[in-house]
Write an enzyme that holds these catalytic residues in place. Structure first.
Site, PDB file in Angstrom:
ATOM      1  N   SER A 102      -4.376  -0.707  11.533  1.00 49.44           N
ATOM      2  CA  SER A 102      -4.989  -1.928  11.009  1.00 49.44           C
ATOM      3  C   SER A 102      -6.271  -2.171  11.794  1.00 49.44           C
ATOM      4  O   SER A 102      -6.358  -1.814  12.980  1.00 49.44           O
ATOM      5  CB  SER A 102      -4.020  -3.096  11.226  1.00 49.44           C
ATOM      6  OG  SER A 102      -4.721  -4.323  11.150  1.00 49.44           O
ATOM      7  N   ILE A 143       0.824  -1.219   0.000  1.00 46.22           N
ATOM      8  CA  ILE A 143       0.000   0.000   0.000  1.00 46.22           C
ATOM      9  C   ILE A 143       0.852   1.261   0.000  1.00 46.22           C
ATOM     10  O   ILE A 143       0.433   2.278  -0.532  1.00 46.22           O
ATOM     11  CB  ILE A 143      -1.056   0.022   1.127  1.00 46.22           C
ATOM     12  CG1 ILE A 143      -0.434  -0.062   2.497  1.00 46.22           C
ATOM     13  CG2 ILE A 143      -2.081  -1.051   0.967  1.00 46.22           C
ATOM     14  CD1 ILE A 143      -1.468   0.156   3.582  1.00 46.22           C
ATOM     15  N   THR A 146      -1.356  -8.198  -0.113  1.00 46.89           N
ATOM     16  CA  THR A 146       0.074  -7.918  -0.274  1.00 46.89           C
ATOM     17  C   THR A 146       0.856  -9.070   0.344  1.00 46.89           C
ATOM     18  O   THR A 146       0.285  -9.930   1.030  1.00 46.89           O
ATOM     19  CB  THR A 146       0.465  -6.619   0.459  1.00 46.89           C
ATOM     20  OG1 THR A 146       0.241  -6.819   1.856  1.00 46.89           O
ATOM     21  CG2 THR A 146      -0.334  -5.428  -0.028  1.00 46.89           C
ATOM     22  N   LYS A 150      -0.596  -1.734  16.806  1.00 44.23           N
ATOM     23  CA  LYS A 150      -1.511  -0.945  15.986  1.00 44.23           C
ATOM     24  C   LYS A 150      -2.519  -0.190  16.867  1.00 44.23           C
ATOM     25  O   LYS A 150      -2.932   0.920  16.526  1.00 44.23           O
ATOM     26  CB  LYS A 150      -2.207  -1.844  14.960  1.00 44.23           C
ATOM     27  CG  LYS A 150      -1.233  -2.415  13.911  1.00 44.23           C
ATOM     28  CD  LYS A 150      -0.608  -1.320  13.052  1.00 44.23           C
ATOM     29  CE  LYS A 150       0.322  -1.838  11.977  1.00 44.23           C
ATOM     30  NZ  LYS A 150       0.878  -0.804  11.095  1.00 44.23           N
ATOM     31  N   TYR A 201       1.583  -7.508  17.367  1.00 41.50           N
ATOM     32  CA  TYR A 201       1.231  -6.623  16.243  1.00 41.50           C
ATOM     33  C   TYR A 201      -0.079  -5.888  16.536  1.00 41.50           C
ATOM     34  O   TYR A 201      -0.195  -4.680  16.338  1.00 41.50           O
ATOM     35  CB  TYR A 201       1.125  -7.460  14.965  1.00 41.50           C
ATOM     36  CG  TYR A 201       0.657  -6.706  13.743  1.00 41.50           C
ATOM     37  CD1 TYR A 201       1.543  -5.945  12.993  1.00 41.50           C
ATOM     38  CD2 TYR A 201      -0.677  -6.775  13.318  1.00 41.50           C
ATOM     39  CE1 TYR A 201       1.118  -5.267  11.855  1.00 41.50           C
ATOM     40  CE2 TYR A 201      -1.104  -6.098  12.186  1.00 41.50           C
ATOM     41  CZ  TYR A 201      -0.201  -5.349  11.457  1.00 41.50           C
ATOM     42  OH  TYR A 201      -0.636  -4.683  10.331  1.00 41.50           O
TER      43      TYR A 201
HETATM   44  P1  NAP Z   1       4.181  -5.028   2.077  1.00 43.26           P
HETATM   45  O1  NAP Z   1       3.428  -5.242   0.813  1.00 43.26           O
HETATM   46  O2  NAP Z   1       4.936  -6.147   2.687  1.00 43.26           O
HETATM   47  O3  NAP Z   1       5.174  -3.782   1.829  1.00 43.26           O
HETATM   48  C1  NAP Z   1       5.951  -3.321   2.870  1.00 43.26           C
HETATM   49  C2  NAP Z   1       6.834  -2.172   2.378  1.00 43.26           C
HETATM   50  O4  NAP Z   1       7.500  -1.615   3.510  1.00 43.26           O
HETATM   51  C3  NAP Z   1       7.912  -2.602   1.414  1.00 43.26           C
HETATM   52  O5  NAP Z   1       8.178  -1.525   0.533  1.00 43.26           O
HETATM   53  C4  NAP Z   1       9.127  -2.874   2.324  1.00 43.26           C
HETATM   54  O6  NAP Z   1      10.311  -2.745   1.538  1.00 43.26           O
HETATM   55  C5  NAP Z   1       8.923  -1.762   3.365  1.00 43.26           C
HETATM   56  N1  NAP Z   1       9.437  -2.009   4.711  1.00 43.26           N
HETATM   57  C6  NAP Z   1       9.301  -3.104   5.488  1.00 43.26           C
HETATM   58  N2  NAP Z   1       9.907  -2.922   6.685  1.00 43.26           N
HETATM   59  C7  NAP Z   1      10.415  -1.658   6.665  1.00 43.26           C
HETATM   60  C8  NAP Z   1      11.137  -0.873   7.587  1.00 43.26           C
HETATM   61  N3  NAP Z   1      11.505  -1.346   8.795  1.00 43.26           N
HETATM   62  N4  NAP Z   1      11.481   0.390   7.236  1.00 43.26           N
HETATM   63  C9  NAP Z   1      11.146   0.888   6.037  1.00 43.26           C
HETATM   64  N5  NAP Z   1      10.462   0.184   5.116  1.00 43.26           N
HETATM   65  C10 NAP Z   1      10.104  -1.065   5.416  1.00 43.26           C
HETATM   66  O7  NAP Z   1       3.239  -4.498   3.245  1.00 43.26           O
HETATM   67  P2  NAP Z   1       1.766  -3.834   3.196  1.00 43.26           P
HETATM   68  O8  NAP Z   1       0.774  -4.915   3.237  1.00 43.26           O
HETATM   69  O9  NAP Z   1       1.706  -2.815   2.129  1.00 43.26           O
HETATM   70  O10 NAP Z   1       1.722  -3.133   4.626  1.00 43.26           O
HETATM   71  C11 NAP Z   1       2.015  -1.778   4.798  1.00 43.26           C
HETATM   72  C12 NAP Z   1       1.402  -1.272   6.075  1.00 43.26           C
HETATM   73  O11 NAP Z   1       0.016  -1.608   6.112  1.00 43.26           O
HETATM   74  C13 NAP Z   1       2.003  -1.859   7.366  1.00 43.26           C
HETATM   75  O12 NAP Z   1       2.113  -0.834   8.326  1.00 43.26           O
HETATM   76  C14 NAP Z   1       0.969  -2.880   7.806  1.00 43.26           C
HETATM   77  O13 NAP Z   1       0.984  -3.075   9.207  1.00 43.26           O
HETATM   78  C15 NAP Z   1      -0.303  -2.211   7.353  1.00 43.26           C
HETATM   79  N6  NAP Z   1      -1.424  -3.125   7.157  1.00 43.26           N
HETATM   80  C16 NAP Z   1      -1.343  -4.122   6.225  1.00 43.26           C
HETATM   81  C17 NAP Z   1      -2.432  -4.984   6.092  1.00 43.26           C
HETATM   82  C18 NAP Z   1      -2.438  -6.099   5.089  1.00 43.26           C
HETATM   83  O14 NAP Z   1      -3.404  -6.892   5.092  1.00 43.26           O
HETATM   84  N7  NAP Z   1      -1.429  -6.214   4.214  1.00 43.26           N
HETATM   85  C19 NAP Z   1      -3.570  -4.813   6.873  1.00 43.26           C
HETATM   86  C20 NAP Z   1      -3.609  -3.789   7.790  1.00 43.26           C
HETATM   87  C21 NAP Z   1      -2.521  -2.950   7.923  1.00 43.26           C
HETATM   88  P3  NAP Z   1      11.760  -3.291   2.021  1.00 43.26           P
HETATM   89  O15 NAP Z   1      11.633  -4.783   2.146  1.00 43.26           O
HETATM   90  O16 NAP Z   1      12.705  -2.846   0.931  1.00 43.26           O
HETATM   91  O17 NAP Z   1      12.034  -2.610   3.309  1.00 43.26           O
END
Ligand code: NAP
Length: 259
Positions: free
Chosen positions: A151, A26, A199, A168, A164
Site C-alpha cells: 500500500s 482487488i 472497496t 505494509k 497497518y
Molecule cells: P476487500 O475488498 O475488503 O477484500 C478483501 C478480500 O480478502 C475478501 O475476499 C475477503 O474475503 C478476503 N480476506 C480478508 N481477510 C482474509 C484472510 N485473513 N485470509 C484470506 N482472505 C481474507 O479488500 P481490498 O480493498 O481488495 O484489499 C485487498 C488488499 O489490498 C489488502 O492487502 C489491502 O491491504 C490492500 N490495499 C487496499 C487498499 C484499499 O484502499 N482498499 C489500499 C492499499 C492496499 P473473506 O471475508 O471471505 O475472507
C-alpha cells in the site's frame, strides 16, 4: 474477447495461478483478469459462501476457476489450499497475495499485542508461509511469478493506520528478500502498491470528508482507484513480457509515489 471469456492473446495460457483474498475487492478483480488472460485460477478467502459466490460468478463468465476456503493466517487452511492446487491444477506458476487486514483505526502505540499479532500474521508472515508451502510445486515448473500487495501507506504512513502502515512497509523488505532468494530458481517476486481503492476495506478513509479533501489535493488524478485499475499490471508482472523484472514495487495510485 472470445465467447469463453478468455482474451484472444491468452498471455497466461497453460499457467496456474493462486490469488489469496480473492472473493472480493482487488483480489477478485485480479483473479478475473488472470483467468481472462488464460490462466487456471484458484480463488480463496475465509468464508465458504464468499468462495462459492466468486467461483460461480467467474465460472459463469466461462473462466477456468476453482475455489477453496483459506484464511491465510491458518496453517491448516494454507495446507488445504496447496492440496486444492495439486488436485485440480497439478502444479503452480503464479502466486498473488492480496489478503490483508486492518482491525484497527488508531496509532501504532495505541495498538494491543493482539492487534499487532493479527496484522503481522496475516499481512506479513502469511505471504512468506504461503509461498514456502507452495514453492516446491512452483520450483518443479522451473519458473514462476509472485506478486505481493502492499500500500502507499508503506511509503507515506496514514496517521490512523499505525500498525497497518508498518506491516505494509515490512512487505517491501519481504519482496526484496524473496526476490534475491528465489532468483536462482527462476522465480520473480514483485509488489503492487495500491493507492486508495473503493472497496469495503477502505471506506472508513474515502468516506471521511477531511481525508478526501486532503486526498484530492495530493493525488494528481483526483479519484480513488477501482479494483480493475490494478488487475492489468498484475497480469503483466506474471506474464512472460515481465520475465526480466523482479524485486520491484510499482505504485498504481493516481499519482507518483516512489521509495
Ligand atoms: P476487500 O475488498 O475488503 O477484500 C478483501 C478480500 O480478502 C475478501 O475476499 C475477503 O474475503 C478476503 N480476506 C480478508 N481477510 C482474509 C484472510 N485473513 N485470509 C484470506 N482472505 C481474507 O479488500 P481490498 O480493498 O481488495 O484489499 C485487498 C488488499 O489490498 C489488502 O492487502 C489491502 O491491504 C490492500 N490495499 C487496499 C487498499 C484499499 O484502499 N482498499 C489500499 C492499499 C492496499 P473473506 O471475508 O471471505 O475472507
Amino acid at each position: 474477447m472470445s465467447s469463453s471469456g478468455i482474451s484472444q492473446q491468452a498471455v497466461l495460457a497453460n499457467q496456474v495461478a493462486v490469488v489469496t483474498g480473492s472473493t472480493d475487492g482487488i483480489g477478485f478483480a485480479i483473479a478475473r483478469r488472470l483467468a481472462r488472460d488464460g490462466a487456471r485460477v484458484v480463488v480463496s478467502s475465509r468464508k465458504q459462501q464468499n468462495v462459492d459466490r466468486a467461483v460461480a460468478a467467474l465460472q459463469g463468465e466461462g473462466l477456468s476457476v476453482v475455489g477453496t476456503v483459506c484464511h491465510v493466517g491458518k496453517a491448516e487452511d494454507r495446507q488445504r489450499l496447496v492440496a486444492t492446487v495439486l488436485e485440480h491444477c497439478g502444479g503452480l506458476d503464479i502466486l498473488v497475495c492480496s489478503a490483508g487486514v486492518n482491525p484497527l483505526v488508531g496509532s501504532a502505540l495505541g495498538a494491543s499485542e493482539q492487534v499487532w499479532d493479527k496484522i503481522l500474521d496475516v499481512n506479513v508472515k502469511a505471504p512468506a508461509l504461503m509461498l514456502s508451502q507452495l514453492l516446491p510445486h512452483m520450483e518443479k515448473r522451473g519458473k514462476g511469478a509472485v506478486v505481493l500487495v502492499f500500500s502507499i501507506s508503506a511509503y507515506m504512513p496514514v496517521v490512523q493506520l499505525g500498525p497497518y502502515n508498518v506491516s505494509k512497509t515490512a512487505l517491501l523488505g519481504l519482496t526484496r528478500t524473496l526476490s534475491l532468494e528465489l532468483a536462482p530458481k527462476g522465480i520473480r517476486v514483485n509488489c503492487l502498491v495500491p493507492g486508495v481503492i473503493n472497496t469495503d476495506f477502505s471506506k472508513v478513509l474515502y468516506k471521511d470528508e477531511v481525508f478526501w479533501n486532503n486526498f484530492k489535493e495530493n493525488y494528481q488524478l483526483q479519484r480513488v482507484g477501482h479494483p480493475e485499475d490494478y488487475a492489468g499490471l498484475v497480469s503483466f508482472l506474471c506474464s512472460p513480457d515481465a520475465s526480466y523484472i523482479t524485486g520491484e514495487n510499482i505504485s498504481v495510485a493516481g499519482s507518483s509515489f516512489h521509495l
